[in-house]
Design a protein around this motif. Structure first.
Motif, PDB file in Angstrom:
ATOM      1  N   ARG A 306       0.843  -1.205   0.000  1.00 41.13           N
ATOM      2  CA  ARG A 306       0.000   0.000   0.000  1.00 41.13           C
ATOM      3  C   ARG A 306       0.877   1.253   0.000  1.00 41.13           C
ATOM      4  O   ARG A 306       1.745   1.416   0.858  1.00 41.13           O
ATOM      5  N   CYS A 307       0.652   2.120  -0.965  1.00 42.15           N
ATOM      6  CA  CYS A 307       1.387   3.387  -1.070  1.00 42.15           C
ATOM      7  C   CYS A 307       0.401   4.531  -0.834  1.00 42.15           C
ATOM      8  O   CYS A 307      -0.636   4.583  -1.505  1.00 42.15           O
ATOM      9  N   VAL A 308       0.725   5.422   0.099  1.00 38.20           N
ATOM     10  CA  VAL A 308      -0.191   6.512   0.415  1.00 38.20           C
ATOM     11  C   VAL A 308       0.557   7.830   0.558  1.00 38.20           C
ATOM     12  O   VAL A 308       1.754   7.861   0.825  1.00 38.20           O
ATOM     13  N   ILE A 309      -0.189   8.907   0.357  1.00 38.90           N
ATOM     14  CA  ILE A 309       0.257  10.258   0.687  1.00 38.90           C
ATOM     15  C   ILE A 309      -0.686  10.764   1.768  1.00 38.90           C
ATOM     16  O   ILE A 309      -1.912  10.659   1.623  1.00 38.90           O
ATOM     17  N   THR A 310      -0.130  11.288   2.860  1.00 36.28           N
ATOM     18  CA  THR A 310      -0.976  11.771   3.948  1.00 36.28           C
ATOM     19  C   THR A 310      -0.571  13.189   4.354  1.00 36.28           C
ATOM     20  O   THR A 310       0.534  13.642   4.042  1.00 36.28           O
ATOM     21  N   ASP A 311      -1.463  13.845   5.075  1.00 38.92           N
ATOM     22  CA  ASP A 311      -1.088  15.111   5.690  1.00 38.92           C
ATOM     23  C   ASP A 311      -0.402  14.818   7.021  1.00 38.92           C
ATOM     24  O   ASP A 311      -0.145  13.646   7.362  1.00 38.92           O
ATOM     25  N   GLU A 312      -0.109  15.864   7.797  1.00 35.95           N
ATOM     26  CA  GLU A 312       0.659  15.676   9.039  1.00 35.95           C
ATOM     27  C   GLU A 312      -0.107  14.889  10.094  1.00 35.95           C
ATOM     28  O   GLU A 312       0.484  14.335  11.025  1.00 35.95           O
TER      29      GLU A 312
END
Length: 381
Positions: A306-312
């Motif tokens: 699983r590859c994700v981009i998240t905020d802080e």
């Protein structure tokens, strides 16, 4: 949000005209650092070789011991046949057999202890190799995104100086001026296909023109309370920009988008009086989902990775599993993981032992999202 998301105001205007068309940086253009992974792999290979050599040596010791025990047994048999004359020889043979047994026990203990140590070492090094690679790939993902989004900040500040947009916001502007601004934005959109739409707002936040009126009926809608409009309306010069993070935008029929914004000022001058706001609605899924789904992992691991981009806060903004804006990453040591620029850890995720690679946005030129890139890969897959 003003300036760069997660950072100070952008006070320079370094790219007055991005190349016409879509400047998309491909994954091949940003290579993941390979030094640490290569070094760890070399060490792992040496440990594997040592393990093999140790196993061969212990096997040879066991073979020799087996022969000694057989020889000692035969010697005791012959000593028994010799009667009293062979008594002394029988004692020697018995001691040989005893020593051989102790040697065999020591070899077995050495094999067990060494194998356990080597197995643990291989596991640690294997984790390091995998973790380093995953964090390298995570860095590539967020770096590609930062580089692409930097250009969006340039685009919005450049287009906000366009005379057709300035004229459409003048007090004497009529419907023809607004139609011309709409046509002009349509021309821009035909060259920059990474955008859903461009919208022009007056100081009240009312949309007076957009670039694709045939696709999106945003004219007349009130945007005064949106993050992107409020941020741009609060800027002090045309060198600053506003931003709204990933969201389902009503401007474009609730498609997932980012919005960059900039104040339109009198005479198109950076320090001119504020007349209105330009918002550019960026196709976030078109960029982020493409990058995440093209991460170069082994084919047999792709479905489970699983590859994700998240905020802080760990809110998922983009996700190779398709759960963007619907999920929050839950890791046992999330603050510690996010507290470093680039790292990895092995932990339990949804009941599975996983290797988690992480990298925070490094920024590009004067811009950084400040977001986090995470890759989660089950161990033993």
């Amino acid at each position: 949000m003003l300036g760069r998301p997660g950072g100070p105001l952008t006070t320079e205007f370094p790219c007055p005209n991005s190349n016409v068309g879509d400047r998309v940086v491909s994954a091949s253009a940003t290579a993941a650092p390979a030094g640490a992974s290569s070094e760890s792999q070399n060490v792992a290979t040496l440990v594997h070789n040592l393990n093999g050599t140790m196993a061969e040596a212990i096997a040879e010791i066991n073979d020799i011991n087996a022969n000694i025990q057989l020889l000692a047994l035969n010697a005791r048999i012959e000593a028994a046949r010799a009667g009293q004359a062979g008594a002394a020889f029988s004692v020697v043979a018995q001691e040989m057999q005893s020593l051989s047994g102790k040697t065999s026990e020591a070899a077995h203990g050495l094999a067990t202890d060494t194998q356990q140590t080597i197995d643990e070492l291989i596991d640690v090094i294997g984790n390091r190799v995998r973790g380093t690679r995953l964090s390298d790939l995570a860095l590539v993902n967020i770096d590609l995104i930062d580089r692409n989004l930097y250009e969006r900040t340039c685009d919005v500040r450049w287009w906000a100086t366009d005379s057709s947009l300035v004229d459409a916001l003048a007090p004497e502007a009529d419907d023809d001026a607004r139609r011309f601004a709409s046509d002009r934005m349509g021309v821009i959109l035909s060259a920059y296909t990474v955008y859903y739409d461009l919208v022009l707002c007056d100081m009240r936040g009312r949309v007076i023109a957009n670039g694709r009126p045939g696709n999106y009926a945003s004219v007349g809608t009130d945007q005064s309370q949106t993050a992107w409009f409020r941020a741009a309306a609060a800027t002090q010069s045309g060198d600053e920009f506003g931003f709204q993070t990933a969201h389902a935008s009503p401007l474009v029929n609730n498609q997932l988008a980012l919005v960059y914004s900039c104040g339109i000022r009198e005479g198109g001058q950076a320090n001119g009086r504020l007349l209105g706001v330009l918002g550019i609605v960026f196709n976030w899924e078109g960029l982020a989902q493409t990058i995440l789904k093209q991460v170069p992992v082994e084919e047999d691991l792709r479905a489970a990775t699983r590859c994700v981009i998240t905020d802080e806060k760990g809110r998922v903004l983009a996700d190779s599993f398709g759960r963007q804006l619907q999920d929050t990453i839950k890791l046992p040591n999330l603050p510690e993981l996010f507290g470093k620029q680039k790292n990895f850890e092995v932990c339990q995720v949804d009941g599975k032992r996983c290797c988690v690679g992480h990298a925070q946005a490094p920024g590009f030129e004067t811009y950084s999202t400040g977001w986090h890139s995470v890759i989660i890969q089950p161990m033993g897959e």
